[in-house]
Design a protein around this motif. Sequence first.
Motif, PDB file in Angstrom:
ATOM      1  N   ASP A  19    -126.746  68.614 -26.511  1.00 45.33           N
ATOM      2  CA  ASP A  19    -127.580  68.380 -27.837  1.00 45.33           C
ATOM      3  C   ASP A  19    -128.906  66.521 -26.590  1.00 45.33           C
ATOM      4  OD1 ASP A  19    -125.851  66.587 -27.413  1.00 45.33           O
ATOM      5  OD2 ASP A  19    -125.217  66.588 -30.129  1.00 45.33           O
ATOM      6  N   GLY A  20    -127.710  66.517 -25.695  1.00 50.01           N
ATOM      7  CA  GLY A  20    -128.241  65.090 -25.823  1.00 50.01           C
ATOM      8  C   GLY A  20    -127.895  63.882 -26.029  1.00 50.01           C
ATOM      9  N   ASN A  21    -126.369  64.101 -26.182  1.00 50.39           N
ATOM     10  CA  ASN A  21    -125.813  63.119 -27.501  1.00 50.39           C
ATOM     11  C   ASN A  21    -124.765  63.528 -26.852  1.00 50.39           C
ATOM     12  OD1 ASN A  21    -124.346  61.241 -28.750  1.00 50.39           O
ATOM     13  ND2 ASN A  21    -126.528  61.198 -30.458  1.00 50.39           N
ATOM     14  N   GLU A  22    -123.608  62.853 -26.264  1.00 46.95           N
ATOM     15  CA  GLU A  22    -122.753  62.558 -25.330  1.00 46.95           C
ATOM     16  C   GLU A  22    -121.432  62.161 -26.807  1.00 46.95           C
ATOM     17  OE1 GLU A  22    -122.109  58.881 -22.868  1.00 46.95           O
ATOM     18  OE2 GLU A  22    -121.432  60.382 -21.770  1.00 46.95           O
ATOM     19  N   SER A  23    -121.930  61.978 -27.505  1.00 45.54           N
ATOM     20  CA  SER A  23    -121.012  61.594 -28.477  1.00 45.54           C
ATOM     21  C   SER A  23    -120.824  62.435 -29.785  1.00 45.54           C
ATOM     22  CB  SER A  23    -121.418  59.346 -28.933  1.00 45.54           C
ATOM     23  OG  SER A  23    -122.421  59.420 -29.328  1.00 45.54           O
ATOM     24  N   ALA A  24    -122.113  62.946 -30.421  1.00 46.50           N
ATOM     25  CA  ALA A  24    -122.605  63.519 -31.588  1.00 46.50           C
ATOM     26  C   ALA A  24    -122.092  64.890 -31.226  1.00 46.50           C
ATOM     27  CB  ALA A  24    -124.043  63.169 -31.990  1.00 46.50           C
ATOM     28  N   PHE A  25    -121.372  65.650 -33.045  1.00 48.98           N
ATOM     29  CA  PHE A  25    -121.301  66.644 -32.744  1.00 48.98           C
ATOM     30  C   PHE A  25    -122.705  67.300 -33.208  1.00 48.98           C
ATOM     31  CE2 PHE A  25    -119.724  71.120 -34.737  1.00 48.98           C
ATOM     32  CZ  PHE A  25    -118.529  70.937 -34.594  1.00 48.98           C
ATOM     33  N   ASP A  26    -122.945  68.662 -32.017  1.00 49.21           N
ATOM     34  CA  ASP A  26    -123.683  69.393 -32.366  1.00 49.21           C
ATOM     35  C   ASP A  26    -123.982  70.918 -33.429  1.00 49.21           C
ATOM     36  OD1 ASP A  26    -125.815  71.163 -31.529  1.00 49.21           O
ATOM     37  OD2 ASP A  26    -126.105  70.989 -29.464  1.00 49.21           O
ATOM     38  N   ASP A  27    -124.672  70.589 -34.432  1.00 49.69           N
ATOM     39  CA  ASP A  27    -124.462  71.506 -35.618  1.00 49.69           C
ATOM     40  C   ASP A  27    -125.073  72.875 -35.210  1.00 49.69           C
ATOM     41  OD1 ASP A  27    -123.370  69.780 -37.591  1.00 49.69           O
ATOM     42  OD2 ASP A  27    -125.371  68.579 -37.453  1.00 49.69           O
ATOM     43  N   ASN A  28    -125.931  72.928 -34.111  1.00 47.71           N
ATOM     44  CA  ASN A  28    -126.301  73.566 -34.344  1.00 47.71           C
ATOM     45  C   ASN A  28    -126.287  74.814 -32.762  1.00 47.71           C
ATOM     46  OD1 ASN A  28    -127.844  74.002 -36.221  1.00 47.71           O
ATOM     47  ND2 ASN A  28    -130.075  72.587 -35.188  1.00 47.71           N
ATOM     48  N   MET A  29    -125.546  74.287 -31.906  1.00 49.50           N
ATOM     49  CA  MET A  29    -124.849  75.319 -30.752  1.00 49.50           C
ATOM     50  C   MET A  29    -122.897  75.778 -31.278  1.00 49.50           C
ATOM     51  SD  MET A  29    -123.369  74.056 -27.455  1.00 49.50           S
ATOM     52  CE  MET A  29    -122.786  74.623 -25.958  1.00 49.50           C
ATOM     53  N   MET A  30    -123.273  77.126 -30.862  1.00 53.46           N
ATOM     54  CA  MET A  30    -121.344  78.030 -31.872  1.00 53.46           C
ATOM     55  C   MET A  30    -121.359  78.207 -30.135  1.00 53.46           C
ATOM     56  SD  MET A  30    -124.055  77.820 -34.008  1.00 53.46           S
ATOM     57  CE  MET A  30    -124.160  77.136 -36.044  1.00 53.46           C
ATOM     58  N   ILE A  74    -110.951  73.115 -26.738  1.00 54.84           N
ATOM     59  CA  ILE A  74    -111.442  72.895 -28.672  1.00 54.84           C
ATOM     60  C   ILE A  74    -111.684  71.558 -28.975  1.00 54.84           C
ATOM     61  CG2 ILE A  74    -111.178  74.559 -30.731  1.00 54.84           C
ATOM     62  CD1 ILE A  74    -109.774  76.484 -29.200  1.00 54.84           C
ATOM     63  N   ALA A  75    -110.950  70.768 -29.117  1.00 56.54           N
ATOM     64  CA  ALA A  75    -111.056  69.967 -29.626  1.00 56.54           C
ATOM     65  C   ALA A  75    -111.625  68.546 -28.853  1.00 56.54           C
ATOM     66  CB  ALA A  75    -108.862  69.096 -29.794  1.00 56.54           C
ATOM     67  N   GLN A  76    -112.044  68.779 -27.783  1.00 53.36           N
ATOM     68  CA  GLN A  76    -112.696  68.064 -26.863  1.00 53.36           C
ATOM     69  C   GLN A  76    -114.289  68.573 -27.703  1.00 53.36           C
ATOM     70  OE1 GLN A  76    -112.052  68.081 -23.338  1.00 53.36           O
ATOM     71  NE2 GLN A  76    -112.863  66.931 -22.064  1.00 53.36           N
ATOM     72  N   SER A  77    -114.157  69.664 -27.831  1.00 52.76           N
ATOM     73  CA  SER A  77    -115.646  70.348 -28.365  1.00 52.76           C
ATOM     74  C   SER A  77    -116.497  69.502 -29.063  1.00 52.76           C
ATOM     75  CB  SER A  77    -115.485  71.302 -28.351  1.00 52.76           C
ATOM     76  OG  SER A  77    -114.671  71.950 -26.577  1.00 52.76           O
ATOM     77  N   ASP A  78    -117.464  69.351 -28.721  1.00 51.79           N
ATOM     78  CA  ASP A  78    -118.858  68.518 -29.672  1.00 51.79           C
ATOM     79  C   ASP A  78    -119.359  69.942 -30.609  1.00 51.79           C
ATOM     80  OD1 ASP A  78    -117.550  65.798 -30.579  1.00 51.79           O
ATOM     81  OD2 ASP A  78    -118.518  65.165 -28.316  1.00 51.79           O
ATOM     82  N   PHE A  79    -118.817  70.975 -30.802  1.00 49.46           N
ATOM     83  CA  PHE A  79    -119.663  72.209 -30.923  1.00 49.46           C
ATOM     84  C   PHE A  79    -118.578  73.298 -31.513  1.00 49.46           C
ATOM     85  CE2 PHE A  79    -118.814  72.320 -26.921  1.00 49.46           C
ATOM     86  CZ  PHE A  79    -117.915  73.544 -26.534  1.00 49.46           C
TER      87      PHE A  79
END
Length: 557
Positions: A113-124, A144-149
């Motif tokens: 999503d171009g942002n290494e620190s934000a959660f990607d709400d649109n990636m599954m 899994i815990a490390q994943s921002d998706f």
Amino acid sequence: MNYFKSVRHILLISTLVFAASCSQVSKPGNTADLANDRREARFSILQVNDSYKIEGIENGSIGGFARLRTLRRQLQESGEQVLLLHGGDFLFPSVMSKYLKADAMIKVLNLMDGNESAFDDNMMVVFGNHEFDDADPGVLLGRIAQSDFAWISSNTRYRSSEMASGSPFSDRLSNVHDVLVKNINGVKVGLFGITLDFQKQSYVSFDYDPDLRRAAINKAIADLKAQGAAVIIALTHQDFDQDQWLAREFPDVNLIVGGHEHFYLEKRIGKTWITKADADNQSAVLHDVRVLADGAVETSHRKIDLDGKVEKDVQVDAEVGRQLARLAEQIKKKNKDLNQVLGYSRYLLEGVEPAVRSRETALGDFLADVIRERMKADIAFTNGGGIRINDNIPPGPITVYDMEGLFYYDNELVSFELSGAQLLEVLKNSVSKSHLGNGRFLQVSGLRFKYRAKESNGVYSYAVEPADVEIKARGASVYMPLDTNKKYRVATIDFIWEKGFSDGYEIFSQGAGKSSPPRLDNGAAVSFRKTTEEAIDKLPNKTVTNRIEGRIIRQVQ
């Protein structure tokens, strides 16, 4: 118009060209919810699956996550909402994940999503069978815990002990969901995930036997409908025939976004499309989903190749470079140089799985030749599933990195005898699932054969007759017809000799507590990797010159 401008217009164009790949179904969601909003809604899905090399293949010239990020960004710039769905198999197996425990993969995925620190709400993503490769459950749980998706799984259970019945992964980690509903442009979109039970580990169980799987899918669909889902998407990692079963049995599913096979597939069952992309982001599938005012759902899709014409995203490419440097440092600790040149190839050596698992390749010929020569056999073969590089080696240097990929698992070599009749059965099994790119497909040396393929209404059948097979025994100068009564000295890898039954080779059942043909070798460990490296070193100018020569011929009836 250049590539990127054309990408920006994909969504606009696709509304005019629904044609062949459109499907319509009645509204599956809550009728009352839909009645409150009769506006037409639309969104896009970007689909990939089976990603192993973060940089892509052929030294990063094709595929990779930097190009996928570019494509997603370009689509988002069109103003439409884009879901990024991954059909599983990305944590393992790869050389990088072997040494870095899949940490590098998550770091790159978190940048989609171009942002290494934000959660990607649109990636599954859905679990692939290889997500469970590491025997230590802490590796998977940590990633899994490390994943921002979000992870979606409707049929897997985490077990804290082998005796435990297990509970959904969603009970332990907040970014894992049994089902997930997204509100997109005013429409509730429901997703559920199904994973085949190929990988056995003590910490995971699968509701995948037919009755359990059916119950898991029924529950998932019911839960999604109860939450008002107007669109239902199955995110799956299983064999293509099981995706077709799902589409036939559960017509309320609007779209099946799949993984497991490593090449582009599409098929429509009833009103439901099933799609899979090429592995390692060589391609992506773009879906255009429309929910009409009457609640009907229409989908269309197209394949997009992520080749050298697509620019690499600068941020992701930089992260890929950092992770490759980390990998080099880890390998250096084992007194190896990732970029050390061991030899050369005059021609392209194809090692991507759709090639080595479905047809003769120059790389497969070379590896089978190495086995035959080292074990002094008449015939040698190795399974495409054991050639783990999942990449092509372009003409030029062959490096330590290539060897690490080729021999992700370093098997030993064995030899034994087979009658001509037994060999014929082996060859029949080899080609029996070639249309699916199954790992049982054999690359061969010392023989050549033809097989006939027939397809009718999606059902494939294959035939190999004795007259189709010729043998060039050790020391012979010409090929001779197969003698079904003659004994031939055969060599292969120990995995096939011990566990070939798992790929349908019943004659190789040692690992099932039965028997395999008695070994002719003395049982001493003979490393396949070391043998191959020594063979390259002895070649004139250390150069592999193999080209496809017609050892395996497919004839379509």
